[in-house]
Design a protein around this motif. Structure first.
Motif, PDB file in Angstrom:
ATOM      1  N   GLN A 154       0.832  -1.210   0.000  1.00  0.00           N
ATOM      2  CA  GLN A 154       0.000   0.000   0.000  1.00  0.00           C
ATOM      3  C   GLN A 154       0.860   1.250   0.000  1.00  0.00           C
ATOM      4  O   GLN A 154       0.508   2.257  -0.620  1.00  0.00           O
ATOM      5  N   SER A 155       2.017   1.205   0.667  1.00  0.00           N
ATOM      6  CA  SER A 155       2.890   2.385   0.721  1.00  0.00           C
ATOM      7  C   SER A 155       3.426   2.735  -0.660  1.00  0.00           C
ATOM      8  O   SER A 155       3.651   3.913  -0.965  1.00  0.00           O
ATOM      9  N   VAL A 156       3.647   1.728  -1.504  1.00  0.00           N
ATOM     10  CA  VAL A 156       4.079   1.994  -2.882  1.00  0.00           C
ATOM     11  C   VAL A 156       2.923   2.582  -3.683  1.00  0.00           C
ATOM     12  O   VAL A 156       3.088   3.563  -4.415  1.00  0.00           O
ATOM     13  N   ARG A 157       1.761   1.985  -3.540  1.00  0.00           N
ATOM     14  CA  ARG A 157       0.591   2.497  -4.269  1.00  0.00           C
ATOM     15  C   ARG A 157       0.301   3.950  -3.898  1.00  0.00           C
ATOM     16  O   ARG A 157      -0.087   4.760  -4.745  1.00  0.00           O
ATOM     17  N   ASP A 158       0.523   4.307  -2.631  1.00  0.00           N
ATOM     18  CA  ASP A 158       0.239   5.667  -2.169  1.00  0.00           C
ATOM     19  C   ASP A 158       1.382   6.639  -2.427  1.00  0.00           C
ATOM     20  O   ASP A 158       1.288   7.821  -2.057  1.00  0.00           O
ATOM     21  N   GLY A 159       2.490   6.157  -3.001  1.00  0.00           N
ATOM     22  CA  GLY A 159       3.606   7.032  -3.315  1.00  0.00           C
ATOM     23  C   GLY A 159       4.514   7.347  -2.142  1.00  0.00           C
ATOM     24  O   GLY A 159       5.364   8.235  -2.236  1.00  0.00           O
ATOM     25  N   VAL A 160       4.368   6.614  -1.044  1.00  0.00           N
ATOM     26  CA  VAL A 160       5.213   6.840   0.137  1.00  0.00           C
ATOM     27  C   VAL A 160       6.598   6.242  -0.073  1.00  0.00           C
ATOM     28  O   VAL A 160       7.604   6.807   0.373  1.00  0.00           O
ATOM     29  N   LEU A 165       8.866  -4.934  -0.349  1.00  0.00           N
ATOM     30  CA  LEU A 165       8.992  -6.383  -0.213  1.00  0.00           C
ATOM     31  C   LEU A 165       7.614  -6.854   0.225  1.00  0.00           C
ATOM     32  O   LEU A 165       7.168  -6.545   1.329  1.00  0.00           O
ATOM     33  N   THR A 166       6.941  -7.587  -0.643  1.00  0.00           N
ATOM     34  CA  THR A 166       5.554  -7.926  -0.364  1.00  0.00           C
ATOM     35  C   THR A 166       5.216  -9.283  -0.947  1.00  0.00           C
ATOM     36  O   THR A 166       6.030  -9.905  -1.635  1.00  0.00           O
ATOM     37  N   THR A 167       3.995  -9.742  -0.690  1.00  0.00           N
ATOM     38  CA  THR A 167       3.547 -11.041  -1.175  1.00  0.00           C
ATOM     39  C   THR A 167       2.785 -10.899  -2.486  1.00  0.00           C
ATOM     40  O   THR A 167       2.334  -9.806  -2.847  1.00  0.00           O
ATOM     41  N   VAL A 168       2.626 -12.006  -3.174  1.00  0.00           N
ATOM     42  CA  VAL A 168       1.864 -12.008  -4.420  1.00  0.00           C
ATOM     43  C   VAL A 168       0.431 -11.526  -4.202  1.00  0.00           C
ATOM     44  O   VAL A 168      -0.050 -10.659  -4.943  1.00  0.00           O
ATOM     45  N   PRO A 169      -0.298 -12.023  -3.171  1.00  0.00           N
ATOM     46  CA  PRO A 169      -1.662 -11.521  -2.986  1.00  0.00           C
ATOM     47  C   PRO A 169      -1.727 -10.023  -2.716  1.00  0.00           C
ATOM     48  O   PRO A 169      -2.610  -9.332  -3.236  1.00  0.00           O
ATOM     49  N   ALA A 170      -0.803  -9.493  -1.916  1.00  0.00           N
ATOM     50  CA  ALA A 170      -0.813  -8.063  -1.597  1.00  0.00           C
ATOM     51  C   ALA A 170      -0.455  -7.229  -2.822  1.00  0.00           C
ATOM     52  O   ALA A 170      -1.047  -6.176  -3.059  1.00  0.00           O
ATOM     53  N   ALA A 171       0.505  -7.690  -3.608  1.00  0.00           N
ATOM     54  CA  ALA A 171       0.888  -6.960  -4.818  1.00  0.00           C
ATOM     55  C   ALA A 171      -0.279  -6.906  -5.793  1.00  0.00           C
ATOM     56  O   ALA A 171      -0.558  -5.856  -6.397  1.00  0.00           O
ATOM     57  N   GLU A 172      -0.973  -8.016  -5.951  1.00  0.00           N
ATOM     58  CA  GLU A 172      -2.133  -8.046  -6.852  1.00  0.00           C
ATOM     59  C   GLU A 172      -3.234  -7.125  -6.347  1.00  0.00           C
ATOM     60  O   GLU A 172      -3.875  -6.415  -7.133  1.00  0.00           O
ATOM     61  N   ALA A 173      -3.451  -7.125  -5.037  1.00  0.00           N
ATOM     62  CA  ALA A 173      -4.520  -6.295  -4.464  1.00  0.00           C
ATOM     63  C   ALA A 173      -4.257  -4.810  -4.654  1.00  0.00           C
ATOM     64  O   ALA A 173      -5.196  -4.019  -4.775  1.00  0.00           O
ATOM     65  N   HIS A 174      -2.974  -4.416  -4.696  1.00  0.00           N
ATOM     66  CA  HIS A 174      -2.629  -2.997  -4.794  1.00  0.00           C
ATOM     67  C   HIS A 174      -2.102  -2.607  -6.175  1.00  0.00           C
ATOM     68  O   HIS A 174      -1.589  -1.488  -6.345  1.00  0.00           O
ATOM     69  N   GLY A 175      -2.212  -3.499  -7.137  1.00  0.00           N
ATOM     70  CA  GLY A 175      -1.857  -3.154  -8.512  1.00  0.00           C
ATOM     71  C   GLY A 175      -0.378  -2.990  -8.762  1.00  0.00           C
ATOM     72  O   GLY A 175       0.021  -2.181  -9.601  1.00  0.00           O
ATOM     73  N   LEU A 176       0.468  -3.758  -8.060  1.00  0.00           N
ATOM     74  CA  LEU A 176       1.914  -3.655  -8.242  1.00  0.00           C
ATOM     75  C   LEU A 176       2.430  -4.762  -9.145  1.00  0.00           C
ATOM     76  O   LEU A 176       1.763  -5.783  -9.340  1.00  0.00           O
ATOM     77  N   GLU A 177       3.632  -4.563  -9.675  1.00  0.00           N
ATOM     78  CA  GLU A 177       4.285  -5.601 -10.470  1.00  0.00           C
ATOM     79  C   GLU A 177       5.653  -5.912  -9.865  1.00  0.00           C
ATOM     80  O   GLU A 177       6.318  -5.043  -9.302  1.00  0.00           O
ATOM     81  N   PHE A 178       6.068  -7.158  -9.988  1.00  0.00           N
ATOM     82  CA  PHE A 178       7.338  -7.581  -9.399  1.00  0.00           C
ATOM     83  C   PHE A 178       8.493  -7.310 -10.352  1.00  0.00           C
ATOM     84  O   PHE A 178       8.375  -7.488 -11.572  1.00  0.00           O
ATOM     85  N   ILE A 179       9.616  -6.863  -9.770  1.00  0.00           N
ATOM     86  CA  ILE A 179      10.826  -6.601 -10.548  1.00  0.00           C
ATOM     87  C   ILE A 179      11.949  -7.530 -10.110  1.00  0.00           C
ATOM     88  O   ILE A 179      13.108  -7.330 -10.476  1.00  0.00           O
ATOM     89  N   SER A 180      11.625  -8.522  -9.294  1.00  0.00           N
ATOM     90  CA  SER A 180      12.618  -9.462  -8.794  1.00  0.00           C
ATOM     91  C   SER A 180      12.061 -10.873  -8.921  1.00  0.00           C
ATOM     92  O   SER A 180      10.876 -11.073  -9.211  1.00  0.00           O
ATOM     93  N   ARG A 181      12.925 -11.837  -8.690  1.00  0.00           N
ATOM     94  CA  ARG A 181      12.432 -13.203  -8.550  1.00  0.00           C
ATOM     95  C   ARG A 181      11.624 -13.290  -7.251  1.00  0.00           C
ATOM     96  O   ARG A 181      11.712 -12.405  -6.390  1.00  0.00           O
TER      97      ARG A 181
END
Length: 216
Positions: A154-160, A165-181
């Motif tokens: 959520q902190s990334v989504r809000d621009g903070v 470092l987050t989980t797949v479910p949390a990233a999907e819920a907040h519209g993020l994409e992974f840049i690492s393995r």
């Protein structure tokens, strides 16, 4: 993959119905997945939002048990403050189990430029994964500790922060994409309830204590 668990199973008669499970939120945390596993193990059905109570901290979740709003507290044993729950004479250990967490990775907001020295949000428990998973072209980083992996997303989504470092479910819920393995963590979880509750050991402990790993 399946894991064996030695449960001390409570008698639900004292509660007059089905218990609820409190743990760390918001939605998308590994703790939420673990709480769902506990619910399914005890009740045999899929949990709903009425059964799983998500809180800002584990301490807030414990308070819900002490107030008898719910019957169970689920805590990751990697949490640095878990000893407080073991030592609290008002609580009793009801059981422990092993569960693979959802996969963790470093995530960003799609299309956003990330500086060479990014601010990375992480919960304190999985913090070592930041250095393991952060792509090598980032030669330095600043860490912002937050209350959960979902709050990190959520902190990334809000621009903070720039990254999380987050989980797949949390990233999907907040519209993020992974840049690492991504990788999971094999974690031990503890389940607490009010001290003084009546417990019975199932006749077939092995079968009653069988829990399936969570996978994403």
């Amino acid at each position: 993959m399946r894991q064996m668990v030695n449960w001390l199973t409570p008698s639900f008669a004292a509660h007059g119905g089905s218990p609820g499970v409190a743990t760390l939120g918001p939605a998308g945390t590994s703790s939420e997945v673990a709480a769902g596993i506990v619910w399914q193990s005890l009740e045999g059905d899929v949990p709903s939002t009425r059964n799983i109570a998500l809180h800002r901290t584990y301490e807030d979740a414990a308070e819900a048990v002490l107030k008898q709003d719910v019957d169970y507290l689920v805590v990751a044993n990697a949490y640095s403050g878990i000893s407080e729950f073991y030592m609290d004479t008002r609580l009793s250990l009801a059981g422990v189990f092993v569960m693979d967490t959802p996969h963790y990775g470093i995530a960003q907001l799609p299309g956003e430029a990330v500086p060479d020295r990014p601010v990375v949000a992480t919960h304190p428990a999985p913090r070592p994964l930041v250095d393991e998973l952060l792509p090598s072209h980032f030669t330095d980083r600043e860490i912002l500790q937050v209350t959960s992996t979902s709050t990190a997303a959520q902190s990334v989504r809000d621009g903070v922060t720039d990254l999380a470092l987050t989980t797949v479910p949390a990233a999907e819920a907040h519209g993020l994409e992974f840049i690492s393995r991504k990788r999971f963590i094999r974690m031990l979880w503890s389940v607490f309830t009010l001290n003084g509750e009546i417990f019975v050991v199932p006749d077939d402990t092995a079968e009653a204590g069988r829990i399936t790993h969570a996978h994403t």
